[in-house]
Design a protein around this motif. Structure first.
Motif, PDB file in Angstrom:
ATOM      1  N   GLY A 103      45.477  69.991  31.332  1.00  0.00           N
ATOM      2  CA  GLY A 103      44.656  69.076  30.553  1.00  0.00           C
ATOM      3  C   GLY A 103      45.031  67.615  30.709  1.00  0.00           C
ATOM      4  O   GLY A 103      44.418  66.755  30.078  1.00  0.00           O
ATOM      5  N   GLN A 104      46.030  67.306  31.539  1.00  0.00           N
ATOM      6  CA  GLN A 104      46.402  65.919  31.789  1.00  0.00           C
ATOM      7  C   GLN A 104      45.337  65.255  32.657  1.00  0.00           C
ATOM      8  O   GLN A 104      44.840  65.838  33.626  1.00  0.00           O
ATOM      9  CB  GLN A 104      47.760  65.841  32.498  1.00  0.00           C
ATOM     10  N   ALA A 105      44.994  64.016  32.320  1.00  0.00           N
ATOM     11  CA  ALA A 105      43.926  63.304  33.019  1.00  0.00           C
ATOM     12  C   ALA A 105      44.495  62.242  33.949  1.00  0.00           C
ATOM     13  O   ALA A 105      45.418  61.508  33.588  1.00  0.00           O
ATOM     14  CB  ALA A 105      42.975  62.653  32.012  1.00  0.00           C
ATOM     15  N   ALA A 106      43.913  62.159  35.166  1.00  0.00           N
ATOM     16  CA  ALA A 106      44.189  61.058  36.093  1.00  0.00           C
ATOM     17  C   ALA A 106      42.854  60.378  36.381  1.00  0.00           C
ATOM     18  O   ALA A 106      41.824  61.049  36.511  1.00  0.00           O
ATOM     19  CB  ALA A 106      44.822  61.577  37.373  1.00  0.00           C
ATOM     20  N   TYR A 107      42.876  59.052  36.485  1.00  0.00           N
ATOM     21  CA  TYR A 107      41.628  58.299  36.546  1.00  0.00           C
ATOM     22  C   TYR A 107      41.505  57.484  37.826  1.00  0.00           C
ATOM     23  O   TYR A 107      42.485  56.930  38.335  1.00  0.00           O
ATOM     24  CB  TYR A 107      41.531  57.325  35.363  1.00  0.00           C
ATOM     25  N   THR A 108      40.286  57.394  38.326  1.00  0.00           N
ATOM     26  CA  THR A 108      39.917  56.433  39.362  1.00  0.00           C
ATOM     27  C   THR A 108      38.945  55.451  38.729  1.00  0.00           C
ATOM     28  O   THR A 108      37.899  55.862  38.189  1.00  0.00           O
ATOM     29  CB  THR A 108      39.247  57.131  40.558  1.00  0.00           C
ATOM     30  N   PHE A 109      39.280  54.160  38.754  1.00  0.00           N
ATOM     31  CA  PHE A 109      38.500  53.156  38.042  1.00  0.00           C
ATOM     32  C   PHE A 109      37.527  52.423  38.971  1.00  0.00           C
ATOM     33  O   PHE A 109      37.836  52.149  40.133  1.00  0.00           O
ATOM     34  CB  PHE A 109      39.428  52.124  37.386  1.00  0.00           C
ATOM     35  N   TYR A 110      36.372  52.092  38.409  1.00  0.00           N
ATOM     36  CA  TYR A 110      35.381  51.248  39.052  1.00  0.00           C
ATOM     37  C   TYR A 110      35.175  50.070  38.109  1.00  0.00           C
ATOM     38  O   TYR A 110      34.391  50.146  37.153  1.00  0.00           O
ATOM     39  CB  TYR A 110      34.098  52.038  39.299  1.00  0.00           C
ATOM     40  N   ALA A 111      35.919  48.989  38.385  1.00  0.00           N
ATOM     41  CA  ALA A 111      36.064  47.941  37.374  1.00  0.00           C
ATOM     42  C   ALA A 111      35.891  46.524  37.901  1.00  0.00           C
ATOM     43  O   ALA A 111      35.897  45.581  37.107  1.00  0.00           O
ATOM     44  CB  ALA A 111      37.447  48.057  36.725  1.00  0.00           C
ATOM     45  N   ASN A 112      35.735  46.332  39.189  1.00  0.00           N
ATOM     46  CA  ASN A 112      35.637  44.974  39.725  1.00  0.00           C
ATOM     47  C   ASN A 112      34.421  44.249  39.153  1.00  0.00           C
ATOM     48  O   ASN A 112      33.294  44.755  39.204  1.00  0.00           O
ATOM     49  CB  ASN A 112      35.538  45.006  41.251  1.00  0.00           C
ATOM     50  N   GLY A 113      34.671  43.063  38.612  1.00  0.00           N
ATOM     51  CA  GLY A 113      33.589  42.239  38.093  1.00  0.00           C
ATOM     52  C   GLY A 113      32.945  42.754  36.824  1.00  0.00           C
ATOM     53  O   GLY A 113      31.861  42.299  36.447  1.00  0.00           O
ATOM     54  N   ALA A 114      33.609  43.690  36.131  1.00  0.00           N
ATOM     55  CA  ALA A 114      33.011  44.287  34.940  1.00  0.00           C
ATOM     56  C   ALA A 114      33.015  43.310  33.766  1.00  0.00           C
ATOM     57  O   ALA A 114      33.770  42.328  33.730  1.00  0.00           O
ATOM     58  CB  ALA A 114      33.757  45.563  34.557  1.00  0.00           C
ATOM     59  N   ALA A 115      32.167  43.621  32.788  1.00  0.00           N
ATOM     60  CA  ALA A 115      32.014  42.740  31.620  1.00  0.00           C
ATOM     61  C   ALA A 115      33.309  42.573  30.841  1.00  0.00           C
ATOM     62  O   ALA A 115      33.570  41.515  30.266  1.00  0.00           O
ATOM     63  CB  ALA A 115      30.926  43.312  30.701  1.00  0.00           C
ATOM     64  N   ASP A 116      34.142  43.612  30.837  1.00  0.00           N
ATOM     65  CA  ASP A 116      35.331  43.623  29.976  1.00  0.00           C
ATOM     66  C   ASP A 116      36.338  42.524  30.282  1.00  0.00           C
ATOM     67  O   ASP A 116      37.162  42.191  29.418  1.00  0.00           O
ATOM     68  CB  ASP A 116      36.044  44.975  30.120  1.00  0.00           C
ATOM     69  N   TRP A 117      36.311  41.963  31.477  1.00  0.00           N
ATOM     70  CA  TRP A 117      37.379  41.035  31.886  1.00  0.00           C
ATOM     71  C   TRP A 117      36.950  39.570  31.876  1.00  0.00           C
ATOM     72  O   TRP A 117      37.730  38.705  32.272  1.00  0.00           O
ATOM     73  CB  TRP A 117      37.872  41.366  33.293  1.00  0.00           C
ATOM     74  N   GLN A 118      35.741  39.260  31.423  1.00  0.00           N
ATOM     75  CA  GLN A 118      35.191  37.899  31.586  1.00  0.00           C
ATOM     76  C   GLN A 118      35.280  37.055  30.322  1.00  0.00           C
ATOM     77  O   GLN A 118      34.469  36.151  30.108  1.00  0.00           O
ATOM     78  CB  GLN A 118      33.731  37.995  32.045  1.00  0.00           C
ATOM     79  N   TRP A 119      36.267  37.293  29.476  1.00  0.00           N
ATOM     80  CA  TRP A 119      36.381  36.566  28.208  1.00  0.00           C
ATOM     81  C   TRP A 119      36.479  35.058  28.415  1.00  0.00           C
ATOM     82  O   TRP A 119      37.167  34.581  29.315  1.00  0.00           O
ATOM     83  CB  TRP A 119      37.618  37.035  27.449  1.00  0.00           C
ATOM     84  N   THR A 120      35.815  34.314  27.535  1.00  0.00           N
ATOM     85  CA  THR A 120      35.970  32.861  27.478  1.00  0.00           C
ATOM     86  C   THR A 120      36.755  32.499  26.223  1.00  0.00           C
ATOM     87  O   THR A 120      36.857  33.296  25.282  1.00  0.00           O
ATOM     88  CB  THR A 120      34.606  32.163  27.432  1.00  0.00           C
ATOM     89  N   ASP A 121      37.284  31.287  26.191  1.00  0.00           N
ATOM     90  CA  ASP A 121      38.027  30.839  25.008  1.00  0.00           C
ATOM     91  C   ASP A 121      37.131  30.820  23.775  1.00  0.00           C
ATOM     92  O   ASP A 121      37.575  31.148  22.670  1.00  0.00           O
ATOM     93  CB  ASP A 121      38.612  29.447  25.254  1.00  0.00           C
ATOM     94  N   HIS A 122      35.876  30.430  23.950  1.00  0.00           N
ATOM     95  CA  HIS A 122      34.952  30.387  22.813  1.00  0.00           C
ATOM     96  C   HIS A 122      34.746  31.781  22.234  1.00  0.00           C
ATOM     97  O   HIS A 122      34.759  31.977  21.008  1.00  0.00           O
ATOM     98  CB  HIS A 122      33.617  29.795  23.261  1.00  0.00           C
ATOM     99  N   GLU A 123      34.553  32.766  23.101  1.00  0.00           N
ATOM    100  CA  GLU A 123      34.365  34.137  22.629  1.00  0.00           C
ATOM    101  C   GLU A 123      35.596  34.658  21.905  1.00  0.00           C
ATOM    102  O   GLU A 123      35.502  35.376  20.914  1.00  0.00           O
ATOM    103  CB  GLU A 123      34.029  35.057  23.805  1.00  0.00           C
TER     104      GLU A 123
END
Length: 330
Positions: A103-123
């Motif tokens: 039941g242990q999980a290993a992950y392959t991520f598809y994350a380049n350019g995703a919304a999660d990493w684009q924080w601005t100081d205002h946000e």
């Protein structure tokens, strides 16, 4: 230091991830059938906190795609406040999960350019408002351009809130050297560092767990909790240590177990009146009790498929109400 927000309220800052699993009952030689489940370490933690009854706000960046609708529905149905989250044009992050026989999980991520990493100081200005605790970590804290901005805002949040960090190391996606270079700065900002034994092996290679705890205490973090899977958790409060043991649990899978542990820990520390400060009044007995509760929340998560943490009523019925808790779970 007194709380400036609602008593016990917690803001969680970070990513949502679509966990993609194969459905073996529908797959065959002509193709795979995949199932998308809402996940992501910070989002899982926010869901678990809200289900336990903690007032919880989630700061995330939501795409306009199908996966984001799934994220919003799960968080909202769990009682998480999404009013400070951001609508974004970038895509959602995807993680394809492979489960082994245990039941242990290993992950392959598809994350380049995703919304999660684009924080601005205002946000991110919302991250420093009206909460007794700010919890963050995982990929959002190391992925650029947003990671450096989140790190900067931790210092502002620390002026009025307890800061909790879960590094949730993903070495196949982010080089371990990136985590090691930033960890001293995180420790200088964090009151609580919760990480797994596997994380420790990557962040402090060659060091024993107690030696690693002492290094992170010296860098500024008073409370370090290292989860050890079925062996429980090592708790280190400014060098005073205890290992909280784990009772057996029938594991379906371990997806979201660490996130549920973090939520249980923060929930119980809030109930004990310790969030909103530098943990100056926290005792080893209190944090041991909090970790016992946290581990039972994690155990319940391990006992079902996927990152599906328990609700407060379920936790009370199945593990007993605090303070008379059985020993540690998953």
């Amino acid at each position: 230091m007194a709380r400036s927000g609602s008593p016990g309220s917690i803001t969680v800052l970070g990513e949502c991830v679509a966990d993609i699993f194969e459905d073996p009952t529908q797959s065959g030689p002509d193709g795979l059938t995949l199932r998308a489940m809402p996940g992501g370490g910070p989002a899982n933690t926010a869901v678990a906190l809200a289900r336990l009854g903690t007032p919880t706000r989630f700061l995330g960046r939501f795409s306009n795609d199908t996966f984001a609708a799934l994220f919003r529905a799960r968080l909202g149905a769990s009682g998480v406040d999404l009013t400070a989250s951001v609508n974004a044009s970038e895509p959602s992050t995807l993680a394809v999960a492979d489960l082994d026989a245990t039941g242990q999980a290993a992950y392959t991520f598809y994350a380049n350019g995703a919304a999660d990493w684009q924080w601005t100081d205002h946000e991110l200005a919302e991250a420093t408002k009206d909460a007794a605790c700010l919890h963050t970590g995982s990929l959002a804290l190391v992925s650029q351009p947003g990671g450096s901005r989140i790190e900067h805002h931790l210092a502002q949040a620390r002026e009025h809130a307890t800061v909790s960090i879960d590094p949730n190391v993903r070495p196949l996606l982010v080089p371990p050297s990136v985590y090691r270079e930033r960890l001293p700065r995180w420790c200088a900002a964090a009151d609580i560092l919760r990480l797994s034994e596997e994380d420790c092996g990557i962040l402090a290679p060659g060091a024993g767990l107690e030696e690693a705890c002492d290094t992170w205490h010296a860098a500024g973090t008073p409370l370090v909790v290292i989860t050890l899977g079925g062996r429980g958790a090592l708790v280190s409060l400014d060098g005073k240590r205890v290992t909280v043991p784990a009772p057996p649990v029938v594991i379906v899978d371990t997806v979201g177990a660490g996130d549920s542990f973090t939520a249980g820990l923060l929930h119980r520390l809030a109930a004990l009146g310790h969030l909103g400060s530098r943990l100056d009044q926290l005792t080893l007995d209190d944090v041991t009790e909090a970790c016992a509760f946290a581990a039972h929340v994690a155990a319940l998560t391990c006992s079902v498929s996927g990152a599906n943490p328990p609700w407060a009523v379920e936790s009370t019925l199945r593990i007993g109400a605090a303070p008379h808790l059985p020993e540690l779970g998953c």
